[in-house]
Design a protein around this motif. Sequence first.
Motif, PDB file in Angstrom:
ATOM      1  N   GLY A  85       3.359 -12.579  18.418  1.00  0.00           N
ATOM      2  CA  GLY A  85       2.546 -12.057  17.331  1.00  0.00           C
ATOM      3  C   GLY A  85       3.438 -11.518  16.224  1.00  0.00           C
ATOM      4  N   CYS A  86       2.880 -11.443  15.036  1.00  0.00           N
ATOM      5  CA  CYS A  86       3.638 -10.976  13.879  1.00  0.00           C
ATOM      6  C   CYS A  86       2.827  -9.953  13.097  1.00  0.00           C
ATOM      7  N   VAL A  87       3.534  -9.132  12.375  1.00  0.00           N
ATOM      8  CA  VAL A  87       2.943  -8.136  11.498  1.00  0.00           C
ATOM      9  C   VAL A  87       3.320  -8.517  10.061  1.00  0.00           C
ATOM     10  N   GLN A  88       2.463  -8.179   9.106  1.00  0.00           N
ATOM     11  CA  GLN A  88       2.743  -8.496   7.705  1.00  0.00           C
ATOM     12  C   GLN A  88       4.002  -7.773   7.231  1.00  0.00           C
ATOM     13  N   LYS A  89       4.897  -8.514   6.641  1.00  0.00           N
ATOM     14  CA  LYS A  89       6.150  -7.990   6.112  1.00  0.00           C
ATOM     15  C   LYS A  89       6.005  -7.825   4.601  1.00  0.00           C
ATOM     16  N   PHE A  90       6.693  -6.826   4.025  1.00  0.00           N
ATOM     17  CA  PHE A  90       6.662  -6.577   2.587  1.00  0.00           C
ATOM     18  C   PHE A  90       8.078  -6.630   2.028  1.00  0.00           C
ATOM     19  N   SER A  91       8.211  -7.151   0.818  1.00  0.00           N
ATOM     20  CA  SER A  91       9.516  -7.234   0.158  1.00  0.00           C
ATOM     21  C   SER A  91       9.993  -5.846  -0.240  1.00  0.00           C
ATOM     22  N   VAL A  92      11.290  -5.608  -0.027  1.00  0.00           N
ATOM     23  CA  VAL A  92      11.915  -4.317  -0.340  1.00  0.00           C
ATOM     24  C   VAL A  92      13.115  -4.563  -1.240  1.00  0.00           C
ATOM     25  N   ARG A  93      13.283  -3.680  -2.198  1.00  0.00           N
ATOM     26  CA  ARG A  93      14.476  -3.702  -3.038  1.00  0.00           C
ATOM     27  C   ARG A  93      15.019  -2.278  -3.107  1.00  0.00           C
ATOM     28  N   VAL A  94      16.318  -2.111  -2.853  1.00  0.00           N
ATOM     29  CA  VAL A  94      16.960  -0.808  -2.974  1.00  0.00           C
ATOM     30  C   VAL A  94      17.894  -0.888  -4.179  1.00  0.00           C
ATOM     31  N   GLU A  95      17.676   0.018  -5.111  1.00  0.00           N
ATOM     32  CA  GLU A  95      18.462   0.032  -6.343  1.00  0.00           C
ATOM     33  C   GLU A  95      18.815   1.472  -6.705  1.00  0.00           C
ATOM     34  N   SER A  96      20.092   1.745  -6.849  1.00  0.00           N
ATOM     35  CA  SER A  96      20.582   3.087  -7.192  1.00  0.00           C
ATOM     36  C   SER A  96      20.022   4.151  -6.251  1.00  0.00           C
ATOM     37  N   GLY A  97      19.938   3.821  -4.961  1.00  0.00           N
ATOM     38  CA  GLY A  97      19.478   4.775  -3.961  1.00  0.00           C
ATOM     39  C   GLY A  97      17.968   4.933  -3.871  1.00  0.00           C
ATOM     40  N   ALA A  98      17.218   4.162  -4.662  1.00  0.00           N
ATOM     41  CA  ALA A  98      15.756   4.238  -4.642  1.00  0.00           C
ATOM     42  C   ALA A  98      15.171   3.009  -3.958  1.00  0.00           C
ATOM     43  N   VAL A  99      14.113   3.235  -3.180  1.00  0.00           N
ATOM     44  CA  VAL A  99      13.417   2.158  -2.468  1.00  0.00           C
ATOM     45  C   VAL A  99      12.233   1.709  -3.305  1.00  0.00           C
ATOM     46  N   HIS A 100      12.139   0.395  -3.541  1.00  0.00           N
ATOM     47  CA  HIS A 100      11.038  -0.179  -4.304  1.00  0.00           C
ATOM     48  C   HIS A 100      10.340  -1.233  -3.452  1.00  0.00           C
ATOM     49  N   LEU A 101       9.012  -1.280  -3.553  1.00  0.00           N
ATOM     50  CA  LEU A 101       8.222  -2.340  -2.923  1.00  0.00           C
ATOM     51  C   LEU A 101       7.557  -3.151  -4.014  1.00  0.00           C
ATOM     52  N   ASP A 102       7.280  -4.413  -3.703  1.00  0.00           N
ATOM     53  CA  ASP A 102       6.626  -5.313  -4.648  1.00  0.00           C
ATOM     54  C   ASP A 102       5.182  -4.858  -4.863  1.00  0.00           C
ATOM     55  N   ALA A 103       4.834  -4.465  -6.086  1.00  0.00           N
ATOM     56  CA  ALA A 103       3.494  -3.941  -6.395  1.00  0.00           C
ATOM     57  C   ALA A 103       2.415  -4.988  -6.135  1.00  0.00           C
ATOM     58  N   GLY A 104       2.702  -6.248  -6.429  1.00  0.00           N
ATOM     59  CA  GLY A 104       1.734  -7.313  -6.176  1.00  0.00           C
ATOM     60  C   GLY A 104       1.431  -7.472  -4.702  1.00  0.00           C
ATOM     61  N   GLU A 105       2.455  -7.400  -3.862  1.00  0.00           N
ATOM     62  CA  GLU A 105       2.253  -7.492  -2.416  1.00  0.00           C
ATOM     63  C   GLU A 105       1.452  -6.294  -1.910  1.00  0.00           C
ATOM     64  N   LEU A 106       1.778  -5.099  -2.391  1.00  0.00           N
ATOM     65  CA  LEU A 106       1.039  -3.905  -1.960  1.00  0.00           C
ATOM     66  C   LEU A 106      -0.444  -4.024  -2.276  1.00  0.00           C
ATOM     67  N   ALA A 107      -0.762  -4.655  -3.405  1.00  0.00           N
ATOM     68  CA  ALA A 107      -2.158  -4.768  -3.847  1.00  0.00           C
ATOM     69  C   ALA A 107      -2.912  -5.914  -3.187  1.00  0.00           C
ATOM     70  N   THR A 108      -2.199  -6.888  -2.618  1.00  0.00           N
ATOM     71  CA  THR A 108      -2.895  -8.083  -2.145  1.00  0.00           C
ATOM     72  C   THR A 108      -2.701  -8.449  -0.672  1.00  0.00           C
ATOM     73  N   LEU A 109      -1.574  -8.097  -0.074  1.00  0.00           N
ATOM     74  CA  LEU A 109      -1.302  -8.540   1.302  1.00  0.00           C
ATOM     75  C   LEU A 109      -1.999  -7.658   2.335  1.00  0.00           C
ATOM     76  N   ALA A 110      -2.677  -8.299   3.266  1.00  0.00           N
ATOM     77  CA  ALA A 110      -3.314  -7.635   4.420  1.00  0.00           C
ATOM     78  C   ALA A 110      -4.242  -6.500   4.005  1.00  0.00           C
ATOM     79  N   ILE A 111      -4.979  -6.675   2.911  1.00  0.00           N
ATOM     80  CA  ILE A 111      -5.894  -5.610   2.466  1.00  0.00           C
ATOM     81  C   ILE A 111      -7.217  -5.640   3.216  1.00  0.00           C
ATOM     82  N   ASP A 112      -7.438  -6.698   4.004  1.00  0.00           N
ATOM     83  CA  ASP A 112      -8.686  -6.825   4.751  1.00  0.00           C
ATOM     84  C   ASP A 112      -8.636  -6.117   6.106  1.00  0.00           C
ATOM     85  N   LEU A 113      -7.477  -5.596   6.481  1.00  0.00           N
ATOM     86  CA  LEU A 113      -7.342  -4.924   7.771  1.00  0.00           C
ATOM     87  C   LEU A 113      -7.568  -3.428   7.614  1.00  0.00           C
ATOM     88  N   SER A 114      -8.214  -2.833   8.613  1.00  0.00           N
ATOM     89  CA  SER A 114      -8.437  -1.389   8.578  1.00  0.00           C
ATOM     90  C   SER A 114      -7.824  -0.772   9.822  1.00  0.00           C
TER      91      SER A 114
END
Length: 131
Positions: A85-114
Amino acid sequence: MSEWKKICLVDEIPVLGSRRVARAQGMDVAVFRNDQDQVFAVLDRCPHKGGPLSQGIVFGTSVACPLHNWTIDLEGGCAKAPDEGCVQKFSVRVESGAVHLDAGELATLAIDLSPPIAGPKLLSPLPLGEG
């Protein structure tokens, strides 16, 4: 082109630990940091029984689910054999010590699960004075 959303600083994630990122829809995203300061993000739900991966133990590039000890690979999001089995993965970017996630993925991936409901589920309310 992706729009990146700053989540936190790497140092704000405990070594061998995680932070949860709440979303407007869907379940939280768990952001993990290992002992090499690598950062990973997956849906905060084990593919087995829905356990909160953010409460698991991080080792190497994996996390152990706190419910049944399934090992989830944080790089690919899939359980390690013999589990499946697998869990939904999200893209991560670390820049200048800050963690960023893809805003599009946060808004659209696996939003049907509660999140799983803990405890007994009330099927229908009883009128006052009955039951």
